[in-house]
Design a protein around this motif. Structure first.
Motif, PDB file in Angstrom:
ATOM      1  N   LEU A  32       0.795  -1.410  -0.014  1.00 32.69           N
ATOM      2  CA  LEU A  32       0.070   0.125  -0.022  1.00 32.69           C
ATOM      3  C   LEU A  32       0.854   1.351   0.028  1.00 32.69           C
ATOM      4  CD1 LEU A  32      -2.921  -1.020   2.494  1.00 32.69           C
ATOM      5  CD2 LEU A  32      -2.757  -1.276  -0.136  1.00 32.69           C
ATOM      6  N   GLU A  33       2.054   1.146   0.521  1.00 30.69           N
ATOM      7  CA  GLU A  33       3.045   2.130   0.542  1.00 30.69           C
ATOM      8  C   GLU A  33       3.691   2.502  -0.783  1.00 30.69           C
ATOM      9  OE1 GLU A  33       6.852   3.933   3.058  1.00 30.69           O
ATOM     10  OE2 GLU A  33       6.753   1.712   2.704  1.00 30.69           O
ATOM     11  N   THR A  34       4.123   1.379  -1.288  1.00 33.36           N
ATOM     12  CA  THR A  34       5.111   1.430  -2.763  1.00 33.36           C
ATOM     13  C   THR A  34       3.945   1.760  -3.853  1.00 33.36           C
ATOM     14  OG1 THR A  34       6.726  -0.359  -2.120  1.00 33.36           O
ATOM     15  CG2 THR A  34       6.053  -0.018  -4.317  1.00 33.36           C
ATOM     16  N   PHE A  35       2.883   1.193  -3.743  1.00 31.28           N
ATOM     17  CA  PHE A  35       1.746   1.568  -5.211  1.00 31.28           C
ATOM     18  C   PHE A  35       0.789   2.495  -4.785  1.00 31.28           C
ATOM     19  CE2 PHE A  35       3.562  -2.648  -6.135  1.00 31.28           C
ATOM     20  CZ  PHE A  35       3.661  -2.645  -7.440  1.00 31.28           C
ATOM     21  N   ALA A  36       0.971   3.416  -3.703  1.00 34.61           N
ATOM     22  CA  ALA A  36      -0.020   4.409  -3.151  1.00 34.61           C
ATOM     23  C   ALA A  36      -0.027   5.358  -4.421  1.00 34.61           C
ATOM     24  CB  ALA A  36       0.556   5.103  -2.070  1.00 34.61           C
ATOM     25  N   PRO A  37      -1.108   6.226  -4.874  1.00 32.06           N
ATOM     26  CA  PRO A  37      -1.087   7.155  -5.798  1.00 32.06           C
ATOM     27  C   PRO A  37       0.140   7.946  -5.307  1.00 32.06           C
ATOM     28  CG  PRO A  37      -3.152   6.950  -4.991  1.00 32.06           C
ATOM     29  CD  PRO A  37      -2.359   6.040  -4.203  1.00 32.06           C
ATOM     30  N   PHE A  38       0.840   8.426  -6.557  1.00 33.70           N
ATOM     31  CA  PHE A  38       1.963   9.510  -6.656  1.00 33.70           C
ATOM     32  C   PHE A  38       1.678  10.842  -6.729  1.00 33.70           C
ATOM     33  CE2 PHE A  38       5.475  11.570  -8.849  1.00 33.70           C
ATOM     34  CZ  PHE A  38       6.632  11.187  -7.798  1.00 33.70           C
ATOM     35  N   VAL A  39       1.982  11.480  -5.728  1.00 31.25           N
ATOM     36  CA  VAL A  39       1.844  13.066  -5.994  1.00 31.25           C
ATOM     37  C   VAL A  39       3.138  13.686  -6.558  1.00 31.25           C
ATOM     38  CG1 VAL A  39       1.626  15.130  -4.544  1.00 31.25           C
ATOM     39  CG2 VAL A  39       0.705  12.966  -3.545  1.00 31.25           C
ATOM     40  N   TYR A  40       2.559  14.104  -7.753  1.00 26.57           N
ATOM     41  CA  TYR A  40       3.435  14.853  -8.822  1.00 26.57           C
ATOM     42  C   TYR A  40       4.077  16.290  -8.042  1.00 26.57           C
ATOM     43  CZ  TYR A  40       1.974  11.535 -12.158  1.00 26.57           C
ATOM     44  OH  TYR A  40       1.742  10.441 -13.043  1.00 26.57           O
ATOM     45  N   PRO A  41       5.438  16.236  -8.094  1.00 27.42           N
ATOM     46  CA  PRO A  41       5.966  17.814  -7.653  1.00 27.42           C
ATOM     47  C   PRO A  41       5.336  19.050  -8.131  1.00 27.42           C
ATOM     48  CG  PRO A  41       7.730  16.190  -8.318  1.00 27.42           C
ATOM     49  CD  PRO A  41       6.404  15.726  -8.918  1.00 27.42           C
ATOM     50  N   GLN A  42       4.782  19.107  -9.385  1.00 27.58           N
ATOM     51  CA  GLN A  42       4.221  20.083  -9.956  1.00 27.58           C
ATOM     52  C   GLN A  42       2.637  19.718 -10.554  1.00 27.58           C
ATOM     53  OE1 GLN A  42       7.440  19.314 -11.274  1.00 27.58           O
ATOM     54  NE2 GLN A  42       8.429  20.531  -9.942  1.00 27.58           N
ATOM     55  N   PRO A  43       1.957  20.563 -10.286  1.00 23.77           N
ATOM     56  CA  PRO A  43       0.365  20.257 -10.600  1.00 23.77           C
ATOM     57  C   PRO A  43       0.242  20.497 -12.196  1.00 23.77           C
ATOM     58  CG  PRO A  43       0.614  22.513  -9.903  1.00 23.77           C
ATOM     59  CD  PRO A  43       1.894  22.038  -9.533  1.00 23.77           C
ATOM     60  N   ALA A  44      -0.815  19.517 -12.600  1.00 22.24           N
ATOM     61  CA  ALA A  44      -1.207  19.739 -13.979  1.00 22.24           C
ATOM     62  C   ALA A  44      -2.209  20.834 -14.149  1.00 22.24           C
ATOM     63  CB  ALA A  44      -1.851  18.375 -14.545  1.00 22.24           C
ATOM     64  N   ASN A  45      -2.113  21.734 -15.281  1.00 22.29           N
ATOM     65  CA  ASN A  45      -3.116  22.863 -15.238  1.00 22.29           C
ATOM     66  C   ASN A  45      -3.282  23.166 -16.776  1.00 22.29           C
ATOM     67  OD1 ASN A  45      -0.633  24.055 -15.568  1.00 22.29           O
ATOM     68  ND2 ASN A  45      -0.725  24.546 -13.462  1.00 22.29           N
ATOM     69  N   ALA A  46      -3.594  24.248 -17.282  1.00 26.93           N
ATOM     70  CA  ALA A  46      -3.783  24.661 -18.360  1.00 26.93           C
ATOM     71  C   ALA A  46      -2.322  25.000 -19.069  1.00 26.93           C
ATOM     72  CB  ALA A  46      -4.844  25.822 -18.656  1.00 26.93           C
ATOM     73  N   PHE A  47      -1.417  25.151 -18.272  1.00 23.33           N
ATOM     74  CA  PHE A  47      -0.099  25.519 -18.721  1.00 23.33           C
ATOM     75  C   PHE A  47       0.722  24.063 -18.977  1.00 23.33           C
ATOM     76  CE2 PHE A  47      -0.749  29.162 -15.538  1.00 23.33           C
ATOM     77  CZ  PHE A  47      -1.132  29.966 -16.692  1.00 23.33           C
ATOM     78  N   ARG A  48       0.750  23.359 -18.273  1.00 26.24           N
ATOM     79  CA  ARG A  48       1.114  21.976 -18.467  1.00 26.24           C
ATOM     80  C   ARG A  48       0.236  20.843 -18.114  1.00 26.24           C
ATOM     81  NH1 ARG A  48       7.110  22.903 -17.603  1.00 26.24           N
ATOM     82  NH2 ARG A  48       7.236  25.069 -17.322  1.00 26.24           N
TER      83      ARG A  48
END
Length: 656
Positions: A32-48
């Motif tokens: 549950l730790e290894t395969f937990a959802p990954f929090v990306y360092p930068q958010p997705a938005n209209a720029f990226r």
């Protein structure tokens, strides 16, 4: 690398049984730790966007430069006038501009001086800014106030620069004294026929203003650069007897070269063999220069680049050859080096190395974009810039080939793909080291393969075993550590080696070349001349390869987790080998990795079974049922040592 090729064994995996054996020692693995959802360092938005591409509102500012400089080799003083045309594509009005004035790094009170392994003992008097002015619409200059803080300069604009394509022209007059060899990336160093000047960080440069952090004003401590793209038109005035090699195309050869040298350059543009432009015998011959007194002004241009630098010396031997690029395009490979570096075991082959590596990278990943590619020999050791690299004048043979391939490889990372090296050096050095590995295989039928230099495998051995030293070091920083925070002890093992080996694992063990290579090419093409973040890379590779790689981003990049696969038991199914073998495997630590299970039968035959990472999404240990009808004598996990298992003593099991 020849030792890191994908296994192509026949695989047969039948039914799997529930785990029936526990590990011999306590496991720290938690699915549950290894395969937990990954929090990306930068958010997705209209720029990226969520697929790792520039979004519909993506923007990037631009800086074009016109520079006129004079270098006095006697006083070592460089004096310059520059005009920066800065275009603000952002949605924000800008009332100030930030620039880098990095010659201040060599002041005794520079912030970077306090971060070295030892406090430096040599200094300069830093960068002198004589004037800063903004050009009005009518061409008049209006003085602009400025404040210098360490290696940054803030310019306070008389009127704010408008958002959405507002532009201005900034005029700056400046001077500084070129540091000696202690300058590292920029210096003056001696040879028996005269000093060599390696001139970098030689003009005030715009800081990047982006959608991630606004103004990127990290001081220059020792790590590299983050720069805007633009066109560079620059002129360098030096004494008549000096040769200048610089980023981009020489625009006035008729003014600075002899007719013979111009003819030789034309010959080189049509030759796959190296052509001598200025020989060792001509170094001290005044007739190898178009005039014998005064000064000459060398005029260069490079377009769509993030920097421009040059080397200058009266001691250069100079040779060149054609680079063959995709779609019938060509460029010119050049080398400039002192007589001490000559010879076929050394810089006499430099242009051949440069030509071959540039052709390989262009064919494999993305076409080389500049009219020239230049090796310049000095004491900078190995430093990359658009269209030119500063390489160690003492290097020979394998070392020189690896150095040249690595430094020109930086054309792709970060000159084409504009990484923020000052924060994410692993996306620059590691990605480049990764492509070096395959270039070494390709060069001259593998003359210098496999690549095993300090930048790849620090101990010179199998990378899968060498990386264990990093994974088991509790003080080793994760890859997602800001570059300035990484101690010199870990810079190569982590920033170069671990980052490169992570891509090797992705390509050869996790994804496979047939999906990785097209995705990586498309990543380069998509982010060419733009500034991707770590999250952009992570999202792009997942989207293009069709893999959820959150477990890998977390374990390899966000953390410095360890892998410990174990083979715990091999037994006949229901006591009968004719029904197959039940092989118990376990994952004992936090990292997971696909692996090959090799089963050996009593007649000497073997069978390979691929164990996917999904095996560990719900289990700490697992029983794999291997189809077969004869007794098994032994089994081994990762028999070729291609994954970074920290404990190989538990990877094999012998049936008694």
């Amino acid at each position: 690398m020849k030792t890191l090729r994908i296994l192509c064994s026949a695989v047969l995996v039948a039914l799997s049984l529930p785990a029936i054996a526990s590990s011999a020692h306590a496991s720290t693995y938690n699915p549950l730790e290894t395969f937990a959802p990954f929090v990306y360092p930068q958010p997705a938005n209209a720029f990226r966007t969520a697929n790792g591409r520039p979004g519909p509102l993506f923007w990037q500012n631009r800086a074009d430069y016109q520079i006129k400089a004079t270098l006095d080799p006697v006083t070592r003083k460089l004096t310059g006038e520059e005009v920066i045309t800065y275009t603000n594509h952002s949605p924000d009005d800008l009332d100030v501009l930030w620039l880098q004035v990095e010659q201040n790094r060599y002041l005794p009170d520079a912030r970077g001086a306090f971060g070295d392994e030892a406090f430096p003992t040599e200094f300069t008097d830093g960068e002198h800014i004589a004037s800063v002015a903004v050009e009005g619409a009518d061409g008049t200059l209006q003085k602009a106030d400025f404040v210098i803080s360490d290696t940054r300069m803030q310019v306070r604009l008389p009127q704010a620069l408008k958002a959405h394509d507002g532009a201005l022209r900034l005029h700056i007059s400046y001077s500084y004294t070129v540091p000696g060899e202690f300058g590292g990336r920029t210096d003056v160093n001696p040879t028996k026929n005269g000093d060599i000047f390696e001139i970098a960080q030689w003009y005030p440069r715009m800081c990047v203003y982006d959608d991630l952090r606004g103004w990127n004003t990290d001081p220059y401590l020792n790590n590299e650069f983050y720069l805007e793209y633009g066109d560079y038109d620059y002129s360098v005035t030096v004494p008549w007897n000096m040769i200048v090699v610089g980023s981009g195309e020489l625009l006035n050869p008729q003014d600075v070269l002899t007719k013979t040298e111009i003819q030789r350059l034309d010959e080189a543009r049509h030759s796959d063999r190296t052509v001598m432009i200025r020989s060792a015998d001509e170094i001290n011959d005044p007739h190898s220069r178009p005039k014998q007194s005064g000064t000459l002004t060398w005029h260069f241009r490079i377009q769509n680049a993030r920097d421009a630098v040059f080397g200058a010396s009266k001691a250069y031997i100079w040779d060149a050859a054609r680079i063959n690029l995709p779609d019938g395009q060509t460029a010119l490979a050049e080398s400039a080096y002192p007589i001490e570096s000559a010879g076929n075991d050394a810089w006499g082959r430099a242009t051949k190395y440069l030509k071959a590596s540039t052709e390989y990278f262009s064919k494999q990943w993305f076409p080389y974009p500049y009219p020239t590619a230049i090796n310049e020999a000095g004491s900078a050791g190995g430093m990359e810039y658009p269209g030119i690299t500063f390489d160690a004048k003492e290097a020979k043979g394998n070392e020189l080939h690896a150095l040249i391939a690595h430094e020109i490889g930086h054309t792709w990372f970060p000159m084409i793909v504009g990484t923020d090296e000052r924060r994410n050096a692993w996306m620059d050095e590691g990605f480049n080291t990764f492509i070096d590995v395959y270039e070494a295989d390709a060069f001259h039928h593998g003359e210098y393969a496999p690549k095993r230099d300090v930048e790849y495998a620090p101990g010179g051995g199998n990378p899968a075993d060498e990386i264990v030293k990093v994974l088991t070091d509790p003080d080793a920083p994760p890859l997602l550590t800001r570059a300035d925070e990484i101690k010199e002890k870990y810079r190569h093992p982590v920033t170069y080696f671990k980052s490169a080996y992570g891509l090797i694992l992705l390509r050869e063990q996790i994804i496979g070349p047939e999906r990785f290579d097209p995705a990586f090419r498309k990543y380069i093409q998509t982010w060419a001349y733009k500034h991707p973040s770590p999250s952009d890379f992570f999202r792009f590779m997942e989207s293009e390869t069709g893999e959820d790689l959150s477990w890998f981003w977390r374990g390899w990049y966000e953390h410095n987790w360890k892998l410990d696969l174990a083979l715990q038991n091999v037994a006949p199914v229901d006591g009968d080998w004719h029904k197959g073998a039940a092989v118990t495997i376990a994952n004992l630590d936090r990292l997971v990795m696909p692996a090959t299970l090799e089963v050996v039968y009593n007649d000497g035959s073997k069978q390979d079974i691929r164990i996917p990472v999904e095996t560990w999404m719900q289990h700490r240990s697992y029983v794999v049922r291997v189809a077969g009808n004869k007794p098994v004598t032994s089994a081994t996990l990762d028999p070729q040592h291609v994954i970074p298992d920290i404990d190989r003593s538990n990877n094999s099991f012998t049936v008694k």
